[in-house]
Design a protein around this motif. Structure first.
Motif, short mmCIF file in Angstrom:
data_model
loop_
_atom_site.label_atom_id
_atom_site.label_comp_id
_atom_site.label_asym_id
_atom_site.label_seq_id
_atom_site.Cartn_x
_atom_site.Cartn_y
_atom_site.Cartn_z
N ASP A 149 0.86 -1.27 -0.18
CA ASP A 149 -0.01 0.03 -0.01
C ASP A 149 0.89 1.24 -0.03
N SER A 150 0.35 2.56 0.39
CA SER A 150 0.94 3.54 0.40
C SER A 150 2.22 3.69 1.29
N ARG A 151 2.47 2.76 2.09
CA ARG A 151 3.45 2.60 3.21
C ARG A 151 4.92 2.02 2.37
N ASN A 152 4.63 1.15 1.37
CA ASN A 152 5.50 0.13 0.97
C ASN A 152 5.63 -0.17 -0.57
N GLY A 153 5.70 1.02 -1.28
CA GLY A 153 5.63 0.66 -2.63
C GLY A 153 4.72 1.17 -3.55
N LEU A 154 3.36 1.47 -3.20
CA LEU A 154 2.38 1.94 -3.88
C LEU A 154 2.06 3.61 -4.23
N GLY A 155 2.98 3.92 -2.93
CA GLY A 155 2.77 5.50 -2.78
C GLY A 155 1.35 6.10 -2.83
N TYR A 156 1.23 7.34 -2.96
CA TYR A 156 0.04 8.33 -2.97
C TYR A 156 -0.67 8.07 -4.12
N PHE A 157 -1.89 8.24 -3.93
CA PHE A 157 -2.67 8.15 -4.96
C PHE A 157 -3.62 9.66 -5.38
N THR A 158 -4.17 9.88 -6.60
CA THR A 158 -4.95 11.07 -6.68
C THR A 158 -6.39 10.55 -6.79
N LYS A 159 -7.53 11.43 -6.72
CA LYS A 159 -8.55 10.94 -6.78
C LYS A 159 -8.96 10.73 -8.14
N ASN A 160 -8.31 11.08 -9.18
CA ASN A 160 -8.53 10.64 -10.52
C ASN A 160 -8.22 8.87 -10.53
N GLN A 161 -7.70 8.40 -9.65
CA GLN A 161 -7.09 7.03 -9.64
C GLN A 161 -8.28 6.17 -9.12
N PHE A 162 -9.09 6.69 -8.25
CA PHE A 162 -10.28 6.06 -7.28
C PHE A 162 -11.15 5.67 -8.51
N VAL A 163 -11.70 4.45 -8.46
CA VAL A 163 -12.69 3.90 -9.44
C VAL A 163 -14.06 3.98 -8.78
N GLY A 164 -14.01 3.74 -7.47
CA GLY A 164 -15.52 3.64 -6.84
C GLY A 164 -15.06 3.26 -5.40
N GLN A 165 -16.33 3.32 -4.65
CA GLN A 165 -16.44 2.81 -3.33
C GLN A 165 -17.08 1.44 -3.12
N SER A 166 -16.30 0.71 -2.29
CA SER A 166 -17.08 -0.65 -1.92
C SER A 166 -18.31 -0.57 -1.09
N GLU A 167 -19.25 -1.20 -1.60
CA GLU A 167 -20.40 -1.01 -0.95
C GLU A 167 -21.01 -2.40 -0.12
N PHE A 168 -20.95 -3.27 -0.88
CA PHE A 168 -21.40 -4.39 -0.10
C PHE A 168 -21.01 -5.73 -0.98
N VAL A 169 -20.52 -6.78 -0.23
CA VAL A 169 -20.21 -8.09 -0.77
C VAL A 169 -21.51 -8.76 -1.22
N VAL A 170 -21.51 -9.15 -2.75
CA VAL A 170 -22.56 -9.85 -3.37
C VAL A 170 -22.23 -11.35 -3.75
N TYR A 171 -21.02 -12.01 -3.25
CA TYR A 171 -20.76 -13.46 -3.71
C TYR A 171 -19.52 -13.49 -2.65
N PRO A 172 -19.47 -14.77 -2.10
CA PRO A 172 -20.51 -15.88 -2.22
C PRO A 172 -21.79 -15.42 -1.44
N PHE A 173 -22.94 -16.10 -1.89
CA PHE A 173 -24.18 -15.72 -1.09
C PHE A 173 -24.30 -15.94 0.10
N SER A 174 -23.59 -16.72 0.73
CA SER A 174 -23.51 -16.82 2.25
C SER A 174 -22.93 -15.66 3.07
#
Length: 180
Positions: A149-174
């Motif tokens: 992550d940002s600590r160890n190799g990926l560095g910082y990110f700009t908002k343009n690199q964000f695709v979206g926000q995780s809302e919920f897990v849909v699979y596996p159904f359980s």
């Protein structure tokens, strides 16, 4: 009968085109499925879980603690936003301080317990203080021992690199649930 069949066929074709157009629009601009790859967000998200990503309300402001999908150079990443532009981040003894204030990270409790059980001294190595540059974001995975992550190799990110926000897990159904 032939005339009616052509009209019916044309009507079905039009309906299918509209349906495909709506699906394309929703998938491109509103919501999209995503498969979690790797263990960097465990136990919050698990390898091969399918999550639904919200792209709609994800263009202007971002909050600390949100789980986001980030477009990397060759792969996408699932990480948690830790630092916003201008924040000063310090990690000491598994305690996160942002702008001099202790930040509670309840999503780490299970991993902190596991790290102690396996004999690791810390879940998150000490670092900082660092200041997040203007227009950049600092992200980390919840599984700090196994996260790039940002600590160890990926560095910082700009908002343009964000695709979206995780809302919920849909699979596996359980395991259908909201992501936190």
């Amino acid at each position: 009968m032939k005339l009616n069949s052509k009209r019916e066929l044309k009507s079905w074709g039009k309906s299918l085109m509209i349906a495909f157009g709506v699906v394309f629009f929703v998938r491109t601009f509103l919501f999209a499925p995503y498969i979690v790859e790797g263990a960097s967000m465990e136990p919050t998200l698990h390898n091969q879980e399918k999550i639904f990503v919200n792209k709609l309300n994800f263009t202007d402001s971002f909050s600390r603690g949100e789980i986001v999908i980030i477009k990397g150079k060759e792969v996408n990443y699932v990480k948690r936003i830790i630092g916003l532009p201008g924040d000063t981040i310090l990690m000491r003894n598994d305690n996160l301080f942002i702008n001099g204030e202790l930040v509670k990270e309840p999503y780490l409790l299970q991993n902190l317990k596991l790290a102690k059980e396996i004999g690791s001294q810390r879940l998150t190595g000490d670092f900082g203080p660092i200041t997040v540059p203007k227009d950049k974001y600092f992200v980390m995975g919840d599984n700090r021992l196994k996260s790039k992550d940002s600590r160890n190799g990926l560095g910082y990110f700009t908002k343009n690199q964000f695709v979206g926000q995780s809302e919920f897990v849909v699979y596996p159904f359980s395991n259908i649930r909201e992501t936190e």
